[in-house]
Motif scaffolding. Structure first.
Motif, short mmCIF file in Angstrom:
data_model
loop_
_atom_site.label_atom_id
_atom_site.label_comp_id
_atom_site.label_asym_id
_atom_site.label_seq_id
_atom_site.Cartn_x
_atom_site.Cartn_y
_atom_site.Cartn_z
N ASN A 130 -27.16 37.15 -38.08
CA ASN A 130 -28.42 37.87 -37.95
C ASN A 130 -28.26 39.33 -38.37
O ASN A 130 -27.15 39.79 -38.64
N ALA A 131 -29.37 40.04 -38.40
CA ALA A 131 -29.40 41.50 -38.60
C ALA A 131 -30.53 42.01 -37.71
O ALA A 131 -31.70 41.96 -38.07
N TRP A 132 -30.14 42.52 -36.53
CA TRP A 132 -31.12 42.85 -35.49
C TRP A 132 -31.38 44.35 -35.41
O TRP A 132 -30.48 45.19 -35.54
N ALA A 133 -32.64 44.66 -35.12
CA ALA A 133 -33.08 46.01 -34.73
C ALA A 133 -32.52 47.12 -35.61
O ALA A 133 -31.82 48.02 -35.11
N PRO A 134 -32.81 47.11 -36.91
CA PRO A 134 -32.37 48.24 -37.75
C PRO A 134 -33.04 49.53 -37.32
O PRO A 134 -34.24 49.56 -37.04
N GLU A 135 -32.26 50.59 -37.25
CA GLU A 135 -32.78 51.91 -36.86
C GLU A 135 -32.50 52.91 -37.97
O GLU A 135 -31.39 52.98 -38.50
#
Length: 302
Positions: A117-122
């Motif tokens: 996955n690739a979660w919650a990019p900030e």
């Protein structure tokens, strides 16, 4: 002498009586980008309008929308495009938060084929290096030691940098604190003074802490104790007067909580003093001019 971007933004905010805006989404995250706004960063109003529908990624969802404004006044947005089986993130840009560019799917973890996955990019704009830093959480099973959590839920933080959202630096490990970590936000307090707010995603913790660094890319050190209740995530920090407010989703209690601090070492629970509309989920807080807010209201028919 030329004024730096951060200083120019601060002057603009003060002179225009800027408004706080909180990017948002509602579950099940298939509708798109929402906004809250506030004049004091304590009491929030929902604009109750969808400003961008998710079109990229197999799941066609938009979670954890993070927005920052660059030195050219363009707002950049990144978001989570799927819970699992997705190695990329979404991106779009806008001058007014109403009219958006074509959406893109950036395959940030494609070089690691087993990534879950690739979660919650900030997003963070590094005004000293003149580049945007994107930090997100990914799980690569078997890569790191784990605690009680499943192998498919053992996250570390990764990053890439870009000046133009056309070319990106190779993805690198951003933070391995020795535990599963997600939902990280970089804060600049001054030159050589950075704070990272994050969620310890290990079992049984699942709560918020911070660490410190002399560079936005770290290394981060002096990790604090976990200062929120268990089952809290999605921290979003903003400076309001002399205080910093750290908002977070207290998902077991089904409400948004908030901690107040002046030094990121001592924290006071002010959850009963803030007002966050029901249904709001993990976003970021930033400042806009009254003109931008007027445009958001007009688009929402207000």
């Amino acid at each position: 002498m030329l004024m730096g971007f951060a200083a120019m933004l601060m002057v603009a905010c003060k002179s225009s009586k800027s408004i706080y805006v909180f990017s948002s989404f509602h579950e099940p995250a298939d509708e798109g980008l929402r906004f809250l706004y506030s004049k004091d960063a304590w009491h929030w109003t929902d604009l109750n309008h969808i400003y961008l529908k998710p079109l990229v990624g197999d799941a066609k969802i938009m979670r954890d929308p993070s927005i920052t404004q660059g030195p050219d006044a363009t707002f950049h947005l990144v978001w989570t495009t799927n819970w699992k089986n997705d190695q990329g993130i979404g991106h779009a840009s806008s001058k007014d938060l109403v009219h958006w560019s074509e959406e893109e799917h950036i395959n940030v973890m494609g070089y690691e084929p087993t990534t879950k996955n690739a979660w919650a990019p900030e997003l963070f704009y590094d005004d000293e290096a003149g580049q945007y830093i994107i930090v997100w959480a990914s799980c690569i099973p078997g890569r790191f030691p784990k605690g009680q959590e499943d192998e498919d839920n053992n996250h570390r933080l990764y990053y890439t940098a870009t000046k133009d959202f056309k070319t990106f630096s190779p993805t690198k490990l951003f933070l391995d604190p020795g535990f599963s970590v997600i939902d990280a936000e970089i804060i600049k307090r001054g030159k050589g003074d950075y704070v990272l707010v994050m969620k310890d995603n290990t079992r049984p913790n699942r709560n918020i802490l911070v660490a410190f660094a002399e560079s936005p890319l770290g290394p981060y050190h002096d990790y604090t104790k976990r200062f929120t209740e268990m089952y809290s995530e999605g921290p979003s920090a903003i400076k309001a007067g002399n205080d910093w407010l750290i908002y977070y989703d207290s998902y077991r209690l089904k409400r948004y909580g908030a901690m107040r601090t002046t030094d990121f070492k001592t924290f006071t629970d002010v959850s009963d003093s803030v007002k966050v509309p029901e249904g709001h989920k993990h976003g970021t807080i930033f400042k806009v001019t009254p003109k931008i807010l007027d445009g958001l209201k007009k688009a929402a028919g207000q």
